[in-house]
Design an enzyme around this catalytic site. Structure first.
Site, short mmCIF file in Angstrom:
data_model
loop_
_atom_site.label_atom_id
_atom_site.label_comp_id
_atom_site.label_asym_id
_atom_site.label_seq_id
_atom_site.Cartn_x
_atom_site.Cartn_y
_atom_site.Cartn_z
N LYS A 95 0.85 -1.19 0.00
CA LYS A 95 0.00 0.00 0.00
C LYS A 95 0.89 1.24 0.00
O LYS A 95 1.94 1.24 0.65
CB LYS A 95 -0.89 -0.04 1.26
CG LYS A 95 -1.97 1.03 1.33
CD LYS A 95 -2.85 0.82 2.57
CE LYS A 95 -3.97 1.82 2.69
NZ LYS A 95 -4.84 1.56 3.86
N SER A 138 -9.81 1.48 2.79
CA SER A 138 -8.92 2.28 1.97
C SER A 138 -7.86 1.47 1.21
O SER A 138 -7.28 1.98 0.26
CB SER A 138 -8.20 3.32 2.84
OG SER A 138 -7.36 2.67 3.79
N SER A 197 -10.01 -0.98 6.89
CA SER A 197 -9.38 -0.72 5.59
C SER A 197 -8.67 -1.92 4.97
O SER A 197 -8.24 -1.84 3.82
CB SER A 197 -8.39 0.44 5.70
OG SER A 197 -9.09 1.66 5.73
#
Lengths: 536, 511
Positions: free
Chosen positions: A101, A176, A200
């Site tokens: 990420k 996310s 997330s």
């Protein structure tokens, strides 16, 4: 390129076995992964920065190490066994394509947090989780899209364009960590790392039909991961199987002297994959599945999962979490307060987006932040700034911490009765782009995941097939006692074995090529374009 | 403007101090492994943590926590087992994270006190009710001592006086950013500028004894702000206070507070109100000027630092730190009086200076019976010599005289090997060359002549050679005595025992 193996479905164990048997080299795995990213990412847009050269370099180191051992043992009858030993010394992720990420610092790459603010920011060091994943043998394929600074549940707030759900390119991948979930679901990488502050990891995993786990707070070091809510953030893995999750966790977990909230973890999670659930006590919370607003197909899928666990010999116990309903309120106080303070460092002075024509320091701060941050980020900063201001603090922040204590105690009491809990992950399956425009409705999509961050426990999203109404992936959440994340692995692996379901999205190169204009320049993201219209 | 003495007859001054001390003796910064150093090239001691780079996390310095616990134990504070760090949020480029990690309502050390002995001299103004010229003791409460990190340094270029206004650009040096700092806040218990000065001096000596900082006001590792207000004697309410900054020496602290007290008295006596503000002491102009007016309190949005768990200091930790406490100045002074038999004023002078007392104690180890002669040498010869050479920044530590050598000198004087007059000469040579006293005495043949027969012969010769002066002396011109003594000393090449010479001259002239 002709490859003698089917890359997209390869598991961590299969890669290991293939390397051991000389079926393929790490370099061939890396090349297959790179080709897959090249072919599919134009449709999915999971990657913000592919790093094929880093993946190839890592692969070559692994192949060289294995070749060295082979040569050394050429005359040795037990050469094959020694080869395995060499693999072991290369770590639990030897030759495994992995991606990170983009809120994780990785030397040699940008760390943008999907924000214009950090568009050109280059990582000056590597996050511990990244370092450990690569040291554990992982082949770093690149940096993954996300909601800006991890504020969001759909990856729509990225400043560099949306990520598309590989199961249905008209839908969000969740967020996310949407890029992490989508990259694994599309078979571009075997595993990925994400971060989870309120769901997330788990929510995008359920939206994309993959396994995603947020370990107990403190199991994985946060050092080098750009902070959103310091007391809530936790790094965790995505994979297509529970076994892949366990192997990744084995590589990245444990005490890190650079993060004083990290803890000693000596558990080998892979050891818990085949222990079964016979005799285990598994808790259900009826109040959660009976809540209004939850889709029937989600309730049905959760009930079916519970029945399967029962048929495997688990004792199902009804437990109560009386304060869990207050978790969302507490979360939207604590999270923004910590985010407000954590994001203060983005002031345009030494790095980051700087408004060129500011007259003085105050104006430089104001304009650079007003234009460098997207609307959701600004909303959270303003919320936190307000909630911490004098006079307001006592009304919100302090009670929120008290509520946090009550919720933590709820879970402690529940885990006196059970070894794990099972709940839904998200009240619904993946929604369409733009379908949820109201921030509060978006926040509500995390009601099953947020209490776990508030309490600090670990939770895993396990895909249990497609919803009977939506036809989209549905996940169930397995929650464990604090620092007993092996319980989660044990239950999830047993439950996973009862499903004969597709582990990867039915997406191939070219099929959906015409769906959208998704290949625009990153800065013209749809969500940003409308918000920034006034100054372009 | 009235003088301080006059003002304090009508007004009670209420003074509280905020003292910042950088823990300069530690090896590393508060939350990272960067070294603490001064004067190096800008930004050479930085890392992702103290630069506040995205993703970096703080790891607290255990030694800094030991230092503050030491400071708390030495100042009678109660050590708070449970306390935590907070974030103080404000934007300024020298604060790399745009928040300062500091402590909240509960600091590591709370509710301490220091007893301050005010040795009265004619020059100082006593607090109300205290008789002039008498010493008294003031009990000064300490509200708290907390631990925090220092900011970096901003250098504004192109403006006037290094201020930001008018500057063309500003430079940032983060070497200091993240240096551990303790802040001590006193209760408003001080009543005169002299008390404030003595308090800060005593605090400095305590911290120097603990070894937690070099406490240099010149270099800024010891900084002090003052809060001052006036009220009528007997009034329960405090007056409006001003905060005084830029008092970077003990003299400036004293003079700045003195000016501010007199200024406030004038404002109040003219019927005006004191404005709540921060004022800047200008030593050259000998006045305080308005720095900034606080109309509303700053909102720092203080909240618990989520990257650092709350502390739970164990009894074992606190006791281990307590075991490290050195003998503090007050205890030293008591020992010097009771065990060494020094007069109180000498004991206080030695104990009140960490270098002098350390030197004294070491010298005492070599010559345990010679406390008084050693103390005399230190407080007279050594102090005078140090004062004379202070421009070069010479200290006891950097000097050439060792405690053992000083003890040896004391012994040579005490046992009559050399005269006290010779002692001064020997000390000057020791300080200049670093030679031991024995060697100096031997090389220069500086033995005291205490042979009564030899001296008697010398005196007789002098008297015989100066019959006229002997006659004058005997007819009442006794001032000539010095002439005879001088002649005798000259004849013995300065090595005659002065006492013996005196006795023999007296005997021969008057006998």
């Amino acid at each position: 390129m002709a490859v003698g193996f089917e890359y997209p479905d390869l598991s961590v164990a299969a890669i290991r076995a293939g390397l051991a048997a000389h079926d393929f080299s790490a370099r061939e795995v890396a090349q297959a992964a790179i080709a897959r990213v090249d072919a599919l990412d134009p449709q999915v847009h999971a990657f913000l920065e592919p790093t094929p050269e880093l993946a190839l370099a890592a692969a070559e180191r692994i192949d060289a190490a294995l070749a060295g051992t082979d040569a050394h043992n050429a005359a040795d009858a037990s050469a094959a066994a020694t080869h395995n030993t060499a693999l072991d010394s290369l770590g639990p992720l030897a030759g495994v394509p992995i991606a990170f990420k983009d809120n994780m610092n990785q030397l040699g790459t940008h760390t943008t947090c999907a924000s214009l603010m950090l568009k050109d920011y280059t990582a000056p060091f590597s996050a511990t989780c990244v370092e450990r994943a690569i040291a554990g043998g992982g082949l770093p394929l690149g940096k993954l899209n996300m909601d800006e600074f991890a504020f969001g549940s759909s990856t729509e707030t990225s400043a560099f364009g949306r990520t598309y759900n590989p199961w249905d390119l008209e839908r969000v991948p969740g967020g996310s960590s949407g890029g992490s979930a989508a990259s694994v679901a599309a078979g571009m990488v075997t595993v990925a790392l994400g971060s989870d502050t309120g769901g997330s990891i788990r929510q995008p995993a359920s939206f994309c039909g993959v396994v995603g786990m947020k370990p107990t707070y403190g199991v994985v070091s946060r050092y080098g991961v750009v902070a959103f809510g310091s007391s809530l953030d936790q790094v965790g893995p995505f994979g297509r199987t529970v076994a892949d999750i366990a192997a990744t966790l084995d590589a990245i977990s444990g005490r890190d002297l650079r993060d004083c909230t990290s803890q000693e973890v000596t558990t080998c999670f892979t050891d818990y994959l085949e222990r079964g659930v016979a005799g285990m006590r598994i808790g259900i919370v009826s109040a959660l599945t009976d809540a209004p607003g939850i889709e029937l197909e989600i309730v049905t899928a959760t009930h079916q999962a519970v029945k399967r666990l029962e048929s495997l010999g688990a004792h199902i116990v009804e437990v109560e979490l009386p304060n869990a309903a207050a978790a969302l309120a507490a979360y939207y106080v604590i999270g923004p307060c910590e985010a407000f303070s954590n994001l203060s460092r983005f002031d345009s002075v030494r790095y980051g987006y700087r408004e060129p024509d500011a007259a003085d320091l105050g104006e430089q701060y104001e304009q650079s932040r007003a234009h460098g941050f997207g609307p959701e980020t600004i909303r959270r900063i303003m919320l936190g700034s307000y909630l911490l201001s004098s006079g307001v603090y006592d009304t919100y922040y302090y009670p929120a911490q008290q509520v946090r204590t009550l919720i933590t105690q709820d879970y402690q009491r529940a885990f006196e009765q059970v070894d794990a809990l099972i709940t839904p992950v998200s009240p619904r399956t993946a929604f369409r782009f733009g379908e949820i425009a109201d921030p509060t409705s978006m926040y509500l999509s995390d009601i099953f995941t947020i209490p776990i961050n508030i309490a600090g426990n670990g939770g895993l999203s396990l895909p249990v097939g497609l919803g009977e109404t939506s036809g989209l992936p549905v996940g169930v959440q397995i929650i464990g006692p604090q620092f007993s994340d092996e319980n989660i692995i044990q239950v999830a692996a047993a439950l996973e074995a009862t499903y004969d379901i597709r582990r990867r999205a039915p997406l191939e190169a070219g099929i959906h090529a015409s769906i959208e204009d998704r290949l625009g320049t990153p800065l013209k993201a749809p969500t940003q374009a409308s918000a920034e219209g006034g100054r372009q | 403007m009235k003088g301080l003495k006059t003002v304090l007859q009508d007004w009670e001054a209420v003074i509280g101090l905020e003292v910042h001390v950088e823990l300069t003796t530690l090896n590393t910064k508060m939350f990272c492994a960067c070294p603490i150093s001064y004067g190096d090239d800008p930004n050479t001691h930085t890392c992702p943590v103290c630069l506040g780079m995205p993703g970096a996390l703080p790891v607290p310095n255990r030694a800094a926590i030991e230092s503050i616990v030491l400071a708390g134990l030495a100042t009678g504070c109660s050590i708070q087992k449970r306390s935590m760090f907070y974030r103080k949020n404000y934007f300024y480029p020298d604060m790399s994270k745009n928040f300062q990690t500091t402590q909240g309502p509960i600091a590591f050390c709370m509710h301490g006190a220091i007893d301050l002995e005010i040795p009265h001299t004619a020059a100082t103004v006593p607090r109300a009710g205290m008789p002039e010229r008498d010493a008294y003791t003031a009990h000064i409460g300490i509200t708290r001592i907390h631990l925090e990190e220092d900011a970096g340094k901003t250098v504004h270029v192109g403006g006037t006086d290094g201020r930001i206004s008018g500057a063309t650009y500003s430079l940032l040096d983060y070497n200091r950013c993240g240096t551990p700092l303790i802040e001590l806040v006193t209760e408003p218990d001080l009543r005169t500028p002299e008390e404030a000065r003595l308090f800060l001096q005593k605090l400095r000596q305590v911290f120097l004894t603990l070894g937690i900082s070099d406490c240099s006001m010149e270099q800024g590792s010891l900084r002090c702000d003052g809060n001052v207000s006036l009220r009528r004697y007997g009034a329960a309410q405090f007056g409006t206070k001003t905060e005084l900054k830029n008092m970077n020496s003990f003299k400036n602290l004293h003079d700045g507070l003195t000016f501010e007290i007199c200024r406030q008295a004038e404002v109040l006596e003219e019927g005006d109100a004191v404005r709540q503000e921060t004022r800047h002491w200008e030593p050259a102009a000998k006045r305080t000027i308005t720095m900034r007016v606080k109309e509303t309190a700053d909102d720092y949005r203080l909240f618990p630092e989520p990257d650092l768990a709350p502390y739970d200091l164990s009894d074992e930790f606190i006791e281990a730190v307590r075991a490290r406490l050195p003998e503090l100045p007050d205890a030293k002074k008591r020992r010097y009086v009771s065990t060494c038999g020094l007069p109180t004023s000498d004991a206080a002078a030695l104990a009140g200076d960490v270098e002098l007392s350390r030197f004294f104690d070491e010298a005492l180890t070599a010559q345990p019976a010679l406390a008084k002669p050693i103390a005399n040498l230190l407080l007279n010869e050594v102090s005078a010599w140090l004062n004379a050479h202070s421009v070069e920044g010479l200290t006891l530590v950097s000097g050439k005289v060792t405690p053992a050598a000083l003890a040896e000198l004391a012994k040579l004087t005490a046992d009559g090997t050399i005269s006290s007059h010779q002692g001064k000469e020997v000390f000057a040579l020791m300080a200049a060359t670093g030679d031991t006293p024995a060697r100096i005495v031997e090389e220069r043949g500086m033995k005291q002549v205490s042979d009564a027969g030899a001296i008697e012969q010398i005196v007789s010769d002098i008297l015989a050679a100066n019959p006229q002066k002997v006659e004058e002396y005997r007819s009442g011109k006794t001032g000539l005595r010095g002439f005879f003594v001088g002649q005798a000393m000259k004849a013995t090449q300065g090595q005659g025992n002065p006492q013996l010479i005196n006795e023999i001259i007296t005997k021969k002239l008057e006998g």
